[in-house]
Design a protein around this motif. Structure first.
Motif, PDB file in Angstrom:
ATOM      1  N   GLY A   1     -17.802   4.103   1.792  1.00 55.00           N
ATOM      2  CA  GLY A   1     -18.852   3.901   2.776  1.00 55.00           C
ATOM      3  C   GLY A   1     -18.996   2.466   3.240  1.00 55.00           C
ATOM      4  N   LEU A   2     -18.982   1.512   2.309  1.00 56.21           N
ATOM      5  CA  LEU A   2     -19.131   0.120   2.707  1.00 56.21           C
ATOM      6  C   LEU A   2     -17.951  -0.386   3.536  1.00 56.21           C
ATOM      7  N   PRO A   3     -16.709  -0.119   3.146  1.00 57.70           N
ATOM      8  CA  PRO A   3     -15.608  -0.538   4.029  1.00 57.70           C
ATOM      9  C   PRO A   3     -15.658   0.152   5.390  1.00 57.70           C
ATOM     10  N   ALA A   4     -16.092   1.405   5.433  1.00 53.72           N
ATOM     11  CA  ALA A   4     -16.208   2.101   6.717  1.00 53.72           C
ATOM     12  C   ALA A   4     -17.318   1.481   7.568  1.00 53.72           C
TER      13      ALA A   4
ATOM     14  N   PHE B   1     -16.836  -0.313  11.119  1.00 50.71           N
ATOM     15  CA  PHE B   1     -17.650   0.069  12.261  1.00 50.71           C
ATOM     16  C   PHE B   1     -18.266  -1.168  12.911  1.00 50.71           C
ATOM     17  N   GLY B   2     -18.703  -2.125  12.105  1.00 48.41           N
ATOM     18  CA  GLY B   2     -19.250  -3.370  12.641  1.00 48.41           C
ATOM     19  C   GLY B   2     -18.202  -4.183  13.373  1.00 48.41           C
TER      20      GLY B   2
ATOM     21  N   GLY C   1     -23.578  -3.749  21.147  1.00 49.57           N
ATOM     22  CA  GLY C   1     -22.490  -3.768  20.170  1.00 49.57           C
ATOM     23  C   GLY C   1     -22.642  -4.904  19.185  1.00 49.57           C
ATOM     24  N   ARG C   2     -23.064  -6.052  19.688  1.00 46.45           N
ATOM     25  CA  ARG C   2     -23.292  -7.191  18.782  1.00 46.45           C
ATOM     26  C   ARG C   2     -24.446  -6.906  17.826  1.00 46.45           C
ATOM     27  N   ALA C   3     -25.483  -6.261  18.327  1.00 47.38           N
ATOM     28  CA  ALA C   3     -26.629  -5.935  17.468  1.00 47.38           C
ATOM     29  C   ALA C   3     -26.232  -4.923  16.396  1.00 47.38           C
ATOM     30  N   ILE C   4     -25.460  -3.916  16.780  1.00 48.20           N
ATOM     31  CA  ILE C   4     -24.985  -2.925  15.807  1.00 48.20           C
ATOM     32  C   ILE C   4     -24.103  -3.595  14.758  1.00 48.20           C
ATOM     33  N   ALA C   5     -23.239  -4.488  15.208  1.00 53.20           N
ATOM     34  CA  ALA C   5     -22.366  -5.200  14.278  1.00 53.20           C
ATOM     35  C   ALA C   5     -23.175  -6.065  13.318  1.00 53.20           C
TER      36      ALA C   5
ATOM     37  N   SER D   1     -24.858  -3.864  10.699  1.00 54.32           N
ATOM     38  CA  SER D   1     -23.917  -3.330   9.710  1.00 54.32           C
ATOM     39  C   SER D   1     -23.435  -4.421   8.756  1.00 54.32           C
ATOM     40  N   PHE D   2     -23.221  -5.640   9.269  1.00 52.84           N
ATOM     41  CA  PHE D   2     -22.795  -6.735   8.395  1.00 52.84           C
ATOM     42  C   PHE D   2     -23.909  -7.137   7.434  1.00 52.84           C
TER      43      PHE D   2
END
Length: 88
Positions: A24-27, A31-32, A53-57, A60-61
């Motif tokens: 899950g974490l690598p996925a 995704f980020g 996209g930047r906000a989603i990234a 996730s990070f």
């Protein structure tokens, strides 16, 4: 039969943690990376990623970083806790 079921029942917890942390974490990190990537046009020009996209990234990070920091804190505190009682 109940001995077998008793010994097998905790396996689902190990499987769940393995799936979440091991896959899950690598996925989520991938995704980020994908969300922060820009687009490439047919002529080879690149465009900056969209703000969404930047906000989603970023989210996730941050989640991945928090899980890593939490895991380090748990490991460090567990060792310190055991050492306090002379069990390490």
């Amino acid at each position: 039969m109940s001995t077998i079921l008793t010994s097998i029942s905790p396996i689902w917890k190990v499987l769940l943690v393995g799936l979440v942390l091991g896959a899950g974490l690598p996925a989520l990190f991938a995704f980020g990376i994908r969300a922060s990537a820009g687009t490439v046009g047919p002529d080879g020009t690149t465009a900056a990623p969209e703000p969404a996209g930047r906000a989603i990234a970023a989210v996730s990070f941050v989640v991945v970083a928090l899980v890593v920091v939490a895991a380090i804190v748990v490991l460090a505190s567990t060792k310190a806790f055991l050492a306090k009682f002379g069990l390490s």
